[in-house]
Design a protein around this motif. Structure first.
Motif, PDB file in Angstrom:
ATOM      1  N   GLN A 131      -4.784  11.468   6.194  1.00  0.00           N
ATOM      2  CA  GLN A 131      -5.781  10.945   5.256  1.00  0.00           C
ATOM      3  C   GLN A 131      -6.589  12.066   4.596  1.00  0.00           C
TER       4      GLN A 131
ATOM      5  N   ILE B 234      -7.320   2.657  -0.489  1.00  0.00           N
ATOM      6  CA  ILE B 234      -7.431   3.008   0.923  1.00  0.00           C
ATOM      7  C   ILE B 234      -8.720   3.786   1.145  1.00  0.00           C
TER       8      ILE B 234
ATOM      9  N   LEU C 207       3.706   9.419   4.664  1.00  0.00           N
ATOM     10  CA  LEU C 207       2.982   8.639   3.659  1.00  0.00           C
ATOM     11  C   LEU C 207       3.137   7.142   3.887  1.00  0.00           C
TER      12      LEU C 207
ATOM     13  N   THR D 187      -5.088   3.850  -4.547  1.00  0.00           N
ATOM     14  CA  THR D 187      -4.362   2.992  -3.613  1.00  0.00           C
ATOM     15  C   THR D 187      -5.247   1.906  -3.032  1.00  0.00           C
TER      16      THR D 187
ATOM     17  N   LEU E 150      -6.323   8.250  -2.863  1.00  0.00           N
ATOM     18  CA  LEU E 150      -6.787   7.183  -1.971  1.00  0.00           C
ATOM     19  C   LEU E 150      -7.489   6.082  -2.763  1.00  0.00           C
TER      20      LEU E 150
ATOM     21  N   LYS F 253       2.127   2.017  -3.541  1.00  0.00           N
ATOM     22  CA  LYS F 253       0.979   2.389  -4.362  1.00  0.00           C
ATOM     23  C   LYS F 253       0.554   3.826  -4.053  1.00  0.00           C
ATOM     24  N   LEU F 254       0.566   4.169  -2.757  1.00  0.00           N
ATOM     25  CA  LEU F 254       0.180   5.518  -2.361  1.00  0.00           C
ATOM     26  C   LEU F 254       1.176   6.549  -2.881  1.00  0.00           C
TER      27      LEU F 254
ATOM     28  N   LEU G 132       0.818  -1.206   0.000  1.00  0.00           N
ATOM     29  CA  LEU G 132       0.000   0.000   0.000  1.00  0.00           C
ATOM     30  C   LEU G 132       0.856   1.263   0.000  1.00  0.00           C
ATOM     31  N   ALA G 133       2.005   1.207   0.678  1.00  0.00           N
ATOM     32  CA  ALA G 133       2.849   2.391   0.793  1.00  0.00           C
ATOM     33  C   ALA G 133       3.359   2.847  -0.569  1.00  0.00           C
TER      34      ALA G 133
ATOM     35  N   HIS H 205      -2.659   1.832   8.369  1.00  0.00           N
ATOM     36  CA  HIS H 205      -4.084   1.979   8.045  1.00  0.00           C
ATOM     37  C   HIS H 205      -4.916   0.777   8.499  1.00  0.00           C
TER      38      HIS H 205
ATOM     39  N   ALA I 265       0.200   4.501   5.327  1.00  0.00           N
ATOM     40  CA  ALA I 265      -0.244   3.328   4.569  1.00  0.00           C
ATOM     41  C   ALA I 265      -0.032   2.040   5.370  1.00  0.00           C
ATOM     42  N   ASN I 266       1.064   1.967   6.100  1.00  0.00           N
ATOM     43  CA  ASN I 266       1.367   0.747   6.850  1.00  0.00           C
ATOM     44  C   ASN I 266       0.452   0.543   8.053  1.00  0.00           C
TER      45      ASN I 266
END
Length: 238
Positions: free
Chosen positions: A148, A161, A116, A159, A156, A13-14, A10-11, A123, A120-121
């Protein structure tokens, strides 16, 4: 030039969503059960943090830190946020909470790569917390809510999220209702009329917890002075 992003990264991707220049210039491929890796200008790096730092340095250097000290601190927070497991996540949340008692961002005075990647980690961990547990780490929750809402809805969505509703006020504790039997209940149960009701001793109420003062509790209002004139009955008043 290409970047391979692990399916659960996710990190990274964000970061690609926040820095569209990188996403448009690089060939982005998804991989499963592999570490994310980057091939850029003859340089090959592997791992979320390493790839993120190289991309940030090339496409948005402010995210990576403007000084050697900031870059080292960014790297440190990224490494700590990558630790998995409920116990490690809980320790990291408390670490952030203590660190942000008088700070807004993890490093410096602006959004950085550390914010960031850490966001993401953690979340999934934040999504699992109750309102009371989020309030117990109010600085961590306030930081999470800030990050966020600093990101665009498009970033978001790319990603995967979802926004988490964060309430920074103290959760309302439900009042316990006494379940004392009424006289009618006792009569229906066949108790003799002459039976005396025993008064239950009231249990001491727990002391109220101190409420943590957070910025959202302040009612800030701005006034506009439209006219100033001397007071007719005083020399020093207006």
């Amino acid at each position: 030039m290409s970047v391979c992003v692990s399916n659960d990264d996710l990190a990274l991707k964000l970061l690609l969503a926040v820095v569209p220049e990188a996403a448009s210039e690089l060939s982005v491929d998804a991989v499963v059960d592999q570490l994310s890796r980057l091939d850029l200008d003859g340089q090959q790096v592997e791992g979320t943090n390493s790839v993120a730092q190289v991309l940030a340095a090339k496409y948005n250097s402010e995210l990576a830190g403007t000084t050697d000290a900031e870059q080292a601190e960014v790297s440190q927070w990224m490494t700590m946020s990558a630790r998995h497991g409920p116990a490690e996540r809980q320790v990291f949340a408390q670490t952030i909470n203590n660190h942000l008692a008088q700070r807004t961002f993890l490093v410096g005075e602006r959004l950085s790569l550390a914010d960031l990647v850490a966001f993401a980690n953690v979340h999934p961990y934040m999504a699992s917390l109750s309102s009371q547990k989020r309030f117990n780490v109010s600085h961590f929750s306030r930081w999470f809510d800030l990050i966020q809402h600093s990101l665009s809805a498009d970033a978001l969505a790319k990603t995967g999220i979802q926004l988490i509703e964060i309430d920074l006020n103290a959760p309302v504790q439900p009042k316990k209702q006494a379940h004392a039997a009424t006289a009618q209940d006792k009569k229906a149960a066949g108790e003799p009329k002459a039976a005396k009701k025993e008064k239950k001793e009231k249990k001491p109420q727990p002391a109220a917890k101190d409420v943590v003062i957070v910025p959202s509790m302040i009612d800030l209002r701005v006034g506009h002075i439209v006219e100033v004139a001397k007071h007719p009955d005083a020399d020093t008043l207006y």
